[in-house]
Design an enzyme around this catalytic site. Structure first.
Site, PDB file in Angstrom:
ATOM      1  N   CYS A 119       0.876  -1.187   0.000  1.00  0.00           N
ATOM      2  CA  CYS A 119       0.000   0.000   0.000  1.00  0.00           C
ATOM      3  C   CYS A 119       0.902   1.223   0.000  1.00  0.00           C
ATOM      4  CB  CYS A 119      -0.919  -0.008   1.217  1.00  0.00           C
ATOM      5  SG  CYS A 119      -1.758  -1.590   1.523  1.00  0.00           S
ATOM      6  N   ALA A 121       1.591   4.272  -2.017  1.00  0.00           N
ATOM      7  CA  ALA A 121       1.526   5.691  -2.355  1.00  0.00           C
ATOM      8  C   ALA A 121       1.481   6.551  -1.082  1.00  0.00           C
ATOM      9  CB  ALA A 121       0.300   5.961  -3.226  1.00  0.00           C
ATOM     10  N   PRO A 122       2.165   7.707  -1.111  1.00  0.00           N
ATOM     11  CA  PRO A 122       2.868   8.331  -2.238  1.00  0.00           C
ATOM     12  C   PRO A 122       4.311   7.875  -2.459  1.00  0.00           C
ATOM     13  CG  PRO A 122       2.908   9.806  -0.378  1.00  0.00           C
ATOM     14  CD  PRO A 122       2.092   8.622   0.058  1.00  0.00           C
ATOM     15  N   GLY A 123       4.823   6.959  -1.620  1.00  0.00           N
ATOM     16  CA  GLY A 123       6.125   6.382  -1.915  1.00  0.00           C
ATOM     17  C   GLY A 123       7.229   6.647  -0.915  1.00  0.00           C
ATOM     18  N   LYS A 125       7.866   5.352   2.103  1.00  0.00           N
ATOM     19  CA  LYS A 125       8.437   4.114   2.630  1.00  0.00           C
ATOM     20  C   LYS A 125       9.108   3.304   1.527  1.00  0.00           C
ATOM     21  CE  LYS A 125       5.142   3.880   6.483  1.00  0.00           C
ATOM     22  NZ  LYS A 125       4.479   5.170   6.183  1.00  0.00           N
ATOM     23  N   ASP A 143       0.024   0.326  -5.391  1.00  0.00           N
ATOM     24  CA  ASP A 143      -1.121   0.955  -4.756  1.00  0.00           C
ATOM     25  C   ASP A 143      -2.346   0.641  -5.600  1.00  0.00           C
ATOM     26  OD1 ASP A 143      -1.296   3.171  -2.384  1.00  0.00           O
ATOM     27  OD2 ASP A 143      -2.993   3.317  -3.758  1.00  0.00           O
ATOM     28  N   ARG A 148      -3.225   7.658  -7.414  1.00  0.00           N
ATOM     29  CA  ARG A 148      -2.103   7.855  -6.501  1.00  0.00           C
ATOM     30  C   ARG A 148      -0.796   7.270  -7.030  1.00  0.00           C
ATOM     31  NH1 ARG A 148      -3.032   8.707  -1.075  1.00  0.00           N
ATOM     32  NH2 ARG A 148      -1.700   6.989  -0.411  1.00  0.00           N
ATOM     33  N   ASP A 188       1.496  -0.959   4.962  1.00  0.00           N
ATOM     34  CA  ASP A 188       1.160   0.285   5.656  1.00  0.00           C
ATOM     35  C   ASP A 188      -0.313   0.528   5.349  1.00  0.00           C
ATOM     36  OD1 ASP A 188       1.724   2.604   7.199  1.00  0.00           O
ATOM     37  OD2 ASP A 188       1.764   3.776   5.358  1.00  0.00           O
ATOM     38  N   CYS A 241      -1.342   4.463  11.119  1.00  0.00           N
ATOM     39  CA  CYS A 241      -1.126   5.752  11.789  1.00  0.00           C
ATOM     40  C   CYS A 241      -2.347   6.087  12.633  1.00  0.00           C
ATOM     41  CB  CYS A 241      -0.808   6.859  10.784  1.00  0.00           C
ATOM     42  SG  CYS A 241      -2.070   7.119   9.512  1.00  0.00           S
TER      43      CYS A 241
END
Length: 535
Positions: A119, A121-123, A125, A143, A148, A188, A241
């Site tokens: 998962c 985007a946006p990149g 990680k 993604d 995205r 993520d 998060c």
């Protein structure tokens, strides 16, 4: 900050005496940071090279404060605006929330691993994982939201990643294609975003629209497919998060009940990092999913970032390992040398690349979604160089990039040529955004190199380069897309001496590629695409 009443009540119930300290953080500045890109430069080198001259991104910071859990991570002052600095556009660092740097660090990625960011985007990680790989092994970054993936691909390319593929697929499609192929998988997961309230107040409105229960079900589906993608002995990192136990410890408890071959790897973190253990005691009976006490207790080995304990926004991470004796889904067969599209790029050897593109065994076949079109049969009047895109690439590379020694397999997709890492399965029916490093386009008359290729090069690999400094007006003019008129002796070769000839020229700023220009002896035509220009 006006927080949802339901959220406040839940957090007071969970944190008890700690809740006052927790809520006090919402009147404090949010945390911000950047992470130096280990593919291009390390923190020590960056500080030594650019801080004394004032050309770096750290601006008014009197003393660098390192993010303890992230290699190359530094806390920043928002007034520094590092995202507006030229070094950001050069891919020397990525602006990233400090807590978001933790999951990729915990995943224990090493050069040569096969890694999936599910998962992505946006990149942020993904670029962190790419730096861990150091150009070796494979990174698949995915993604499922098509809108995205454009930003995802651009961030991966800006970082100078040469061994990545970008896909736009649902997890189930990747699991069906790859099976238990990956040494490391990062999930993520989409979540309710409670940990980002201080960073982005829009997340509060999103939280009120997207319930914790809905996110928990989504995470269940993603983790089910992610398990199938992990090789025996491989590791899976799940992160969110949010603070919600239903999306954190409960999601992992459900996963362990459905996948007994996985177990929690306890996170060992120094006390000074300020990280907190997972909280299995917050789970209701129905959220334990029938696990025995030992497996429930293992959830304390997961980790939480609390803004009142550590300098970061809210985050959760769980590291899991698949037992080696476990049965993973059958991995996709790795493409072997000599099969279709195989083409070693032997740039320095005249005559390399003479072998024609082969069609599929068993006759003609209509390419599936995302598959490259088959090579056209040259007409009798056309030369091989006119028709074969590889010959155009090789002619360009011998003249412009004599020091370039890429590794991998060449893949054609219409006029575009991509470089894929070795040992990749044949996966034509996936929805590719980037089926490898985009090298450029073999047009009717010539090969035109891509911005992605430029970002993955070293200055010394080019036969011609224009070397600028970030403090020069010409550097800013180039990044804005303007034509330059440098003195001819500033177009130099790998040794720094004036270079002969005209044509494609690698424009570098502070020693790092910024993009392409075409030199005619007087004017350098700017070839920086609009989407890559400095704003």
């Amino acid at each position: 900050m006006r927080l949802p009443e339901k959220f406040e009540n839940t957090m007071r119930s969970l944190l008890g005496e700690e809740s006052a300290a927790f809520f006090a953080t919402y009147s404090q500045p949010r945390t911000s940071g950047l992470r130096l890109n280990g593919l291009k430069i390390g923190l020590e080198e960056y500080e030594a090279r650019f801080r004394p001259s004032g050309e770096g991104a750290f601006g008014g910071l009197e003393r660098l404060q390192r993010i303890p859990w992230a290699q190359g991570g530094v806390y920043t002052d928002e007034q520094d605006r590092p995202g507006k600095h030229l070094h950001y556009y050069l891919g020397l660092y990525y602006v990233q929330e400090p807590s978001a740097m933790l999951p990729a660090e915990l995943l224990d990625v090493r050069p040569g691993h096969r890694v999936l960011d599910l998962c992505a985007a946006p990149g942020g990680k993904s670029t962190q994982l790419a730096a861990k790989l150091q150009g070796r092994g494979l990174l698949v970054t995915n993604d499922n939201a098509a809108e995205r993936t454009k930003a995802l691909a651009k961030n991966v390319e800006r970082a100078g990643t040469t061994n990545a593929l970008v896909t736009n697929e649902e997890p189930a499609a990747l699991a069906a294609a790859f099976g238990g192929f990956f040494d490391r998988v990062l999930v993520d997961a989409p979540c309710s975003g409670e940990g980002m309230f201080r960073k982005d107040e829009d997340m509060i409105r999103e939280w009120e629209k997207h319930s914790v229960e809905r996110c928990s079900l989504m995470q269940k589906d993603i983790l089910r497919e992610a398990a199938k993608l992990v090789a025996p002995g491989g590791k899976l990192l799940y992160s969110t998060c949010t603070f919600s136990p239903a999306e954190n410890e409960a999601s992992i408890a459900r996963f362990l009940s459905e996948n007994p071959e996985f177990k929690v790897v306890p996170v060992q973190a120094p006390a000074e990092w300020g990280l907190a253990p997972g909280r299995p005691d917050w789970l209701a009976v129905e959220e334990r999913f029938g696990l025995d006490e030992e497996r429930i207790a293992s959830l304390a080995g997961t980790v939480r970032v609390w803004p009142h304990r550590a300098r970061g926004e809210g985050h959760y991470a769980a590291l899991l390992v698949r037992r080696s004796e476990g049965e993973a889904a059958e991995p996709a067969a790795v493409r072997k040398a000599g099969e279709e599209w195989e083409f070693p790029l032997l740039i320095g050897q005249p005559g390399a690349g003479k072998k024609p593109l082969k069609s599929s065994p068993g006759g003609k076949r209509t390419p599936g979604r995302g598959e490259p079109p088959r090579g056209k049969t040259p007409s009798k009047s056309a030369s091989a160089a006119d028709e074969d895109p590889r010959e155009k690439l090789l002619a360009f590379a011998r003249e412009t990039l004599p020091g370039w020694r890429p590794e991998g397999m060449l893949r054609a997709r219409g006029e575009q040529l991509y470089l894929q890492p070795d040992a990749l399965p044949e996966l034509g029916r996936l929805n590719w955004v980037r089926p490898g490093l985009l090298l450029g386009s073999a047009t009717k008359h010539r090969f035109e190199p891509s911005q992605a290729l430029a970002m993955g090069l070293r200055m010394e690999e080019a036969s011609r380069s224009l070397r600028l400094r970030s403090g020069e007006d010409e550097a800013l003019k180039y990044m804005k897309g303007e034509t330059l008129q440098p003195e001819p002796d500033r177009i130099v070769g790998p040794d720094g001496e004036p270079a002969a000839g005209r044509g494609w020229t690698l424009v570098c700023i502070d020693g790092f590629p910024a993009g392409w220009g075409r030199w005619d002896g007087t004017i350098l035509k700017n070839e920086l695409l609009p989407g890559w220009r400095w704003i």
